[in-house]
Scaffold this motif. Structure first.
Motif, mmCIF file in Angstrom:
data_model
loop_
_atom_site.group_PDB
_atom_site.id
_atom_site.type_symbol
_atom_site.label_atom_id
_atom_site.label_comp_id
_atom_site.label_asym_id
_atom_site.label_seq_id
_atom_site.Cartn_x
_atom_site.Cartn_y
_atom_site.Cartn_z
ATOM 1 N N THR A 86 0.916 -1.360 0.065
ATOM 2 C CA THR A 86 0.126 0.116 -0.026
ATOM 3 C C THR A 86 0.966 1.248 -0.084
ATOM 4 O O THR A 86 1.924 1.197 -0.134
ATOM 5 C CB THR A 86 -1.141 -0.087 1.173
ATOM 6 N N PHE A 87 0.286 2.407 0.082
ATOM 7 C CA PHE A 87 1.092 3.521 0.067
ATOM 8 C C PHE A 87 1.423 4.142 1.461
ATOM 9 O O PHE A 87 2.447 4.649 1.632
ATOM 10 C CB PHE A 87 0.254 4.724 -0.700
ATOM 11 N N ARG A 88 0.359 4.100 2.208
ATOM 12 C CA ARG A 88 0.611 4.825 3.628
ATOM 13 C C ARG A 88 0.863 3.914 4.772
ATOM 14 O O ARG A 88 0.693 4.721 5.993
ATOM 15 C CB ARG A 88 -0.578 5.871 3.885
ATOM 16 N N GLN A 89 0.954 2.722 4.760
ATOM 17 C CA GLN A 89 0.937 1.961 5.850
ATOM 18 C C GLN A 89 2.578 2.223 6.428
ATOM 19 O O GLN A 89 3.392 2.272 5.619
ATOM 20 C CB GLN A 89 0.666 0.309 5.522
ATOM 21 N N GLY A 143 -10.476 -0.636 1.776
ATOM 22 C CA GLY A 143 -9.170 -0.659 1.544
ATOM 23 C C GLY A 143 -8.579 0.923 1.137
ATOM 24 O O GLY A 143 -7.665 0.794 0.501
ATOM 25 N N THR A 144 -9.371 1.771 1.513
ATOM 26 C CA THR A 144 -8.546 3.048 1.154
ATOM 27 C C THR A 144 -8.737 4.123 2.378
ATOM 28 O O THR A 144 -9.380 3.958 3.155
ATOM 29 C CB THR A 144 -9.388 3.820 0.364
ATOM 30 N N SER A 145 -7.523 4.799 2.309
ATOM 31 C CA SER A 145 -7.344 5.764 3.429
ATOM 32 C C SER A 145 -7.915 6.718 3.295
ATOM 33 O O SER A 145 -8.267 7.806 4.300
ATOM 34 C CB SER A 145 -5.727 6.166 3.566
ATOM 35 N N GLY A 146 -8.713 7.105 2.397
ATOM 36 C CA GLY A 146 -9.513 8.230 2.162
ATOM 37 C C GLY A 146 -8.887 9.637 2.268
ATOM 38 O O GLY A 146 -9.547 10.479 2.663
HETATM 39 N N1 APR Z 1 -7.839 -4.842 3.861
HETATM 40 C C1 APR Z 1 -8.424 -3.615 3.864
HETATM 41 N N2 APR Z 1 -7.995 -2.639 3.825
HETATM 42 C C2 APR Z 1 -6.599 -2.632 4.331
HETATM 43 C C3 APR Z 1 -5.914 -3.891 4.382
HETATM 44 C C4 APR Z 1 -6.624 -4.965 4.301
HETATM 45 N N3 APR Z 1 -5.782 -6.171 4.043
HETATM 46 N N4 APR Z 1 -4.660 -3.640 4.518
HETATM 47 C C5 APR Z 1 -4.477 -1.980 4.502
HETATM 48 N N5 APR Z 1 -5.617 -1.444 4.521
HETATM 49 C C6 APR Z 1 -5.955 -0.310 4.652
HETATM 50 C C7 APR Z 1 -5.116 0.467 5.410
HETATM 51 O O1 APR Z 1 -5.570 0.781 6.500
HETATM 52 C C8 APR Z 1 -5.357 2.094 4.528
HETATM 53 O O2 APR Z 1 -6.442 2.762 5.194
HETATM 54 O O3 APR Z 1 -5.958 0.309 3.061
HETATM 55 C C9 APR Z 1 -5.886 1.454 3.060
HETATM 56 C C10 APR Z 1 -4.402 2.113 2.193
HETATM 57 O O4 APR Z 1 -4.164 3.318 2.012
HETATM 58 P P1 APR Z 1 -3.318 3.950 1.184
HETATM 59 O O5 APR Z 1 -2.125 3.182 1.191
HETATM 60 O O6 APR Z 1 -3.290 5.408 1.373
HETATM 61 O O7 APR Z 1 -3.892 3.642 -0.348
HETATM 62 P P2 APR Z 1 -4.995 4.363 -1.290
HETATM 63 O O8 APR Z 1 -5.998 4.967 -0.164
HETATM 64 O O9 APR Z 1 -5.268 3.570 -2.237
HETATM 65 O O10 APR Z 1 -4.326 5.604 -1.682
HETATM 66 C C11 APR Z 1 -4.987 6.454 -2.422
HETATM 67 O O11 APR Z 1 -2.989 7.826 -3.079
HETATM 68 O O12 APR Z 1 -0.605 7.598 -3.725
HETATM 69 C C12 APR Z 1 -1.962 7.676 -4.038
HETATM 70 O O13 APR Z 1 -2.413 7.283 -6.410
HETATM 71 C C13 APR Z 1 -2.226 6.734 -5.061
HETATM 72 O O14 APR Z 1 -4.362 5.742 -5.625
HETATM 73 C C14 APR Z 1 -3.413 6.083 -4.427
HETATM 74 C C15 APR Z 1 -3.965 7.041 -3.717
#
Ligand code: APR
Length: 252
Positions: free
Chosen positions: A34-37, A196-199
């Motif tokens: 993921t990106f922000r974990q 699964g998005t950090s919103g």
């Molecule tokens: N199931 C569900 N959610 C999960 C899991 C899992 N197994 N593991 C981690 N997560 C959650 C984390 O808690 C977090 O809230 O997934 C989220 C991932 O967040 P980000 O890493 O920020 O990814 P995302 O929200 O898709 O980022 C949005 O940011 O960098 C840009 O363009 C990039 O599309 C991306 C956008």
């Protein structure tokens, strides 16, 4: 096992227009970072300003191309996980299901989802940075073994310009058609399922609010709390790979 609130099941089973909105967390259990974990997140290991902006590509095309080829290799080696399969399974179970994803991997499609809107582009959609001619990646897994390894971008067959990754970088606007379709789907949805998005990244992160304002029942699946908690009627705190199959199974 995950127990699903009975009222949530009634709402989901009765969904006439379900919109699934996914982020990197839906691919986490496929081994895709993921990106922000903390620590494992890409942005805690790499600097987005060096890799995920047009200026970065213009400054060092080989570094940027190599990094996205490294990410594409990881996706090619990965398999869809039970969350991707359950989301595709919902489409076979409910009258209308669409997927609006922020992810640039094709794991939803490889799990059988047919109607997938990519808000941030796709690793498979490289194009010429000069004439925008689509670039077809050669078959096979790119030979980039680690992030940060340079690989010069291919030259466009039509104009010779440098080919760029087909993803939306920070500071770039989203593909207009994809964004317009995503907003329409969010506003028409009667159930909006965020997985699964950090919103945190806009405008994509405005979709759950738009859906809620238009009257949709918003459901969120995420092990952690996010800024989307407030507009979700249910926050299912668990990994998508466990929660999504449980939801699908509970629908019967
Ligand atoms: N199931 C569900 N959610 C999960 C899991 C899992 N197994 N593991 C981690 N997560 C959650 C984390 O808690 C977090 O809230 O997934 C989220 C991932 O967040 P980000 O890493 O920020 O990814 P995302 O929200 O898709 O980022 C949005 O940011 O960098 C840009 O363009 C990039 O599309 C991306 C956008």
């Amino acid at each position: 096992a995950f127990t699903t609130p009975a009222e949530l099941l009634d709402v989901l089973a009765g969904a006439r227009r379900l919109c699934v909105f996914s982020g990197a967390g839906v691919s986490a259990e496929s081994g895709i970072a993921t990106f922000r974990q903390p620590d494992t997140g890409l942005w805690s290991r790499f600097d987005p300003l060096m890799l995920a902006t047009l200026e970065a590509f213009q400054r060092d095309p080989a570094l940027v191309w190599g990094w996205y080829e490294w990410r594409r290799a990881a996706v090619l080696r990965a398999q869809p996980n039970p969350a991707h399969h359950a989301i595709a399974g919902l489409a076979a179970r409910l009258p209308q299901v669409c997927v609006v994803t922020q992810n640039v991997d094709d794991l939803h499609e490889r799990a059988g989802a047919r109607d997938v809107v990519h808000l941030h582009g796709s690793l498979e959609a490289a194009r010429c940075s000069r004439c925008a001619a689509p670039y077809a990646h050669p078959a096979g897994i790119p030979a980039v073994t680690q992030g940060g390894e340079r690989m010069p971008p291919p030259a466009c067959a039509a104009c010779g310009g440098p080919v760029r990754p087909g993803v939306v970088w920070f500071g770039e606007s989203l593909p207009m058609q994809a964004w317009a379709r995503a907003e329409a789907l969010a506003r028409e949805a009667d159930v909006f399922l965020c997985v699964g998005t950090s919103g945190l990244v806009y405008p994509a992160a405005s979709l759950p609010q738009q859906a809620a304002r238009a009257g949709a029942a918003v459901i969120q699946v995420n092990p952690d709390a996010t800024p989307l908690d407030g507009c979700a009627r249910w926050n299912l705190r668990g990994p998508a790979g466990a929660v999504m199959p449980a939801l699908l199974a509970a629908l019967g």
